[in-house]
Design a protein around this motif. Structure first.
Motif, mmCIF file in Angstrom:
data_model
loop_
_atom_site.group_PDB
_atom_site.id
_atom_site.type_symbol
_atom_site.label_atom_id
_atom_site.label_comp_id
_atom_site.label_asym_id
_atom_site.label_seq_id
_atom_site.Cartn_x
_atom_site.Cartn_y
_atom_site.Cartn_z
ATOM 1 N N ASP A 105 0.972 -1.192 -0.017
ATOM 2 C CA ASP A 105 -0.029 -0.002 0.194
ATOM 3 C C ASP A 105 1.009 1.254 0.087
ATOM 4 O OD1 ASP A 105 0.998 0.241 2.535
ATOM 5 O OD2 ASP A 105 -0.935 -0.273 3.529
ATOM 6 N N GLY A 106 0.088 2.293 0.063
ATOM 7 C CA GLY A 106 1.015 3.480 0.083
ATOM 8 C C GLY A 106 2.121 4.037 0.880
ATOM 9 N N ARG A 107 2.024 3.176 2.000
ATOM 10 C CA ARG A 107 3.240 3.438 3.414
ATOM 11 C C ARG A 107 4.651 3.363 2.755
ATOM 12 N NH1 ARG A 107 0.645 -0.340 7.811
ATOM 13 N NH2 ARG A 107 0.200 -1.414 5.924
ATOM 14 N N LEU A 108 4.767 2.244 1.862
ATOM 15 C CA LEU A 108 6.089 1.959 1.394
ATOM 16 C C LEU A 108 6.690 3.103 0.519
ATOM 17 C CD1 LEU A 108 8.741 0.100 1.375
ATOM 18 C CD2 LEU A 108 7.525 -1.125 -0.739
ATOM 19 N N ILE A 109 5.709 3.803 -0.227
ATOM 20 C CA ILE A 109 6.006 4.792 -1.318
ATOM 21 C C ILE A 109 6.791 5.791 -0.506
ATOM 22 C CG2 ILE A 109 4.905 6.721 -2.750
ATOM 23 C CD1 ILE A 109 4.665 4.073 -3.758
ATOM 24 N N LYS A 110 6.553 6.255 0.667
ATOM 25 C CA LYS A 110 7.366 7.244 1.284
ATOM 26 C C LYS A 110 8.746 6.727 1.754
ATOM 27 C CE LYS A 110 3.075 8.831 3.231
ATOM 28 N NZ LYS A 110 1.916 8.418 4.183
ATOM 29 N N ASP B 213 -9.393 13.460 -1.946
ATOM 30 C CA ASP B 213 -9.480 12.759 -0.729
ATOM 31 C C ASP B 213 -10.374 11.534 -0.439
ATOM 32 O OD1 ASP B 213 -8.008 14.781 0.157
ATOM 33 O OD2 ASP B 213 -9.693 16.130 0.426
ATOM 34 N N THR B 214 -10.035 10.444 0.078
ATOM 35 C CA THR B 214 -10.709 9.217 0.174
ATOM 36 C C THR B 214 -10.390 8.856 1.674
ATOM 37 O OG1 THR B 214 -8.984 7.758 -0.722
ATOM 38 C CG2 THR B 214 -10.894 8.585 -2.275
ATOM 39 N N THR B 215 -11.231 7.668 1.992
ATOM 40 C CA THR B 215 -10.835 7.363 3.351
ATOM 41 C C THR B 215 -9.498 6.396 3.262
ATOM 42 O OG1 THR B 215 -12.241 5.520 3.162
ATOM 43 C CG2 THR B 215 -13.101 7.471 4.229
ATOM 44 N N VAL B 216 -9.303 5.699 2.159
ATOM 45 C CA VAL B 216 -7.988 5.021 2.120
ATOM 46 C C VAL B 216 -7.466 5.263 0.645
ATOM 47 C CG1 VAL B 216 -7.358 2.532 1.787
ATOM 48 C CG2 VAL B 216 -9.420 3.012 3.003
ATOM 49 N N GLU B 217 -5.972 5.816 0.787
ATOM 50 C CA GLU B 217 -5.304 6.111 -0.264
ATOM 51 C C GLU B 217 -5.638 5.109 -1.669
ATOM 52 O OE1 GLU B 217 -1.445 8.576 0.897
ATOM 53 O OE2 GLU B 217 -1.553 6.291 1.414
ATOM 54 N N ASN B 218 -5.545 5.881 -2.586
ATOM 55 C CA ASN B 218 -5.812 5.004 -4.025
ATOM 56 C C ASN B 218 -4.289 4.790 -4.448
ATOM 57 O OD1 ASN B 218 -8.557 4.449 -4.257
ATOM 58 N ND2 ASN B 218 -8.753 6.276 -4.611
ATOM 59 N N ILE B 219 -3.591 4.245 -3.826
ATOM 60 C CA ILE B 219 -2.149 3.858 -4.232
ATOM 61 C C ILE B 219 -1.922 2.314 -4.143
ATOM 62 C CG2 ILE B 219 0.114 4.310 -3.651
ATOM 63 C CD1 ILE B 219 -0.557 7.064 -2.743
ATOM 64 N N MET B 220 -1.123 2.029 -5.080
ATOM 65 C CA MET B 220 -0.723 0.405 -5.236
ATOM 66 C C MET B 220 0.750 0.470 -5.774
ATOM 67 S SD MET B 220 -0.252 -2.422 -7.306
ATOM 68 C CE MET B 220 -0.723 -1.933 -9.070
ATOM 69 N N LEU B 221 1.411 -0.492 -5.017
ATOM 70 C CA LEU B 221 2.709 -0.451 -5.357
ATOM 71 C C LEU B 221 3.168 -2.027 -5.538
ATOM 72 C CD1 LEU B 221 5.839 0.640 -5.754
ATOM 73 C CD2 LEU B 221 6.108 0.154 -3.425
ATOM 74 N N ARG B 222 3.549 -2.454 -6.849
ATOM 75 C CA ARG B 222 3.869 -3.895 -7.122
ATOM 76 C C ARG B 222 5.253 -3.797 -7.299
ATOM 77 N NH1 ARG B 222 -0.489 -6.316 -10.298
ATOM 78 N NH2 ARG B 222 -1.458 -6.253 -8.238
ATOM 79 N N VAL B 223 6.050 -4.933 -6.748
ATOM 80 C CA VAL B 223 7.581 -5.065 -6.876
ATOM 81 C C VAL B 223 7.554 -6.689 -7.063
ATOM 82 C CG1 VAL B 223 9.798 -5.134 -5.880
ATOM 83 C CG2 VAL B 223 8.067 -3.332 -4.896
ATOM 84 N N TYR B 224 8.223 -6.655 -8.501
ATOM 85 C CA TYR B 224 8.455 -8.157 -8.991
ATOM 86 C C TYR B 224 9.854 -8.596 -8.230
ATOM 87 C CZ TYR B 224 4.448 -7.131 -11.724
ATOM 88 O OH TYR B 224 3.052 -7.079 -12.155
ATOM 89 N N PRO B 225 10.278 -9.761 -8.685
ATOM 90 C CA PRO B 225 11.397 -10.252 -8.003
ATOM 91 C C PRO B 225 12.774 -9.777 -8.659
ATOM 92 C CG PRO B 225 9.912 -12.099 -8.322
ATOM 93 C CD PRO B 225 9.155 -10.915 -8.872
ATOM 94 N N ASP B 226 12.671 -9.594 -9.934
ATOM 95 C CA ASP B 226 13.752 -8.997 -10.596
ATOM 96 C C ASP B 226 13.914 -7.291 -10.544
ATOM 97 O OD1 ASP B 226 11.555 -7.686 -12.173
ATOM 98 O OD2 ASP B 226 12.192 -8.649 -13.938
ATOM 99 N N GLY B 227 12.957 -6.759 -9.674
ATOM 100 C CA GLY B 227 13.272 -5.162 -9.326
ATOM 101 C C GLY B 227 12.345 -4.337 -10.292
ATOM 102 N N ASN B 228 11.601 -4.808 -11.096
ATOM 103 C CA ASN B 228 10.774 -4.096 -11.708
ATOM 104 C C ASN B 228 9.470 -3.687 -10.880
ATOM 105 O OD1 ASN B 228 11.521 -3.873 -14.511
ATOM 106 N ND2 ASN B 228 11.092 -6.300 -14.486
ATOM 107 N N VAL B 229 9.239 -2.511 -10.982
ATOM 108 C CA VAL B 229 8.119 -1.833 -10.168
ATOM 109 C C VAL B 229 6.866 -1.084 -10.941
ATOM 110 C CG1 VAL B 229 7.933 -0.015 -8.228
ATOM 111 C CG2 VAL B 229 10.173 -1.109 -8.525
ATOM 112 N N LEU B 230 5.802 -1.246 -10.409
ATOM 113 C CA LEU B 230 4.700 -0.829 -10.911
ATOM 114 C C LEU B 230 3.954 -0.006 -9.840
ATOM 115 C CD1 LEU B 230 2.242 -0.328 -13.122
ATOM 116 C CD2 LEU B 230 1.140 -2.443 -12.145
#
Length: 96
Positions: free
Chosen positions: A51-56, A75-92
């Motif tokens: 979730d968004g905590r790692l983005i910081k 503004d939302t009650t929950v941030e609309n952020i998603m972070l996906r990390v793949y084993p090779d280091g690719n980030v979405l």
């Protein structure tokens, strides 16, 4: 330098003002890049989603819209952020 890819998906065009020559829209902004510092071992080659905590805590590209009058994250009650990390280091990184 790190190459960064960007996808934009327009969810809706909310308003258009011909008088003010502006518009508002809701969109999904996705960034993707490779950061080998985030690579990890995985026997099943599965990604990890955060979730968004790692983005910081990691480097994220600074994206802006040229000639934008104003932009904001709604503004939302929950941030609309998603972070996906793949084993090779690719980030979405996806943001609404």
């Amino acid at each position: 330098p790190i190459p960064v890819g960007i996808d934009v998906q327009v969810e809706s065009i909310d308003s258009i003002s011909e008088v003010d020559m502006d518009f508002t829209m809701t969109l999904y902004l996705r960034h993707y890049w490779k950061d080998e510092r985030l690579s990890f071992r995985s026997n099943k080659n599965r990604s990890m989603t955060f979730d968004g905590r790692l983005i910081k805590k990691i480097w994220v590209p600074d994206v802006f819209f040229v000639h934008s009058k104003r932009s904001f994250i709604h503004d939302t009650t929950v941030e609309n952020i998603m972070l996906r990390v793949y084993p090779d280091g690719n980030v979405l990184f996806s943001l609404r």
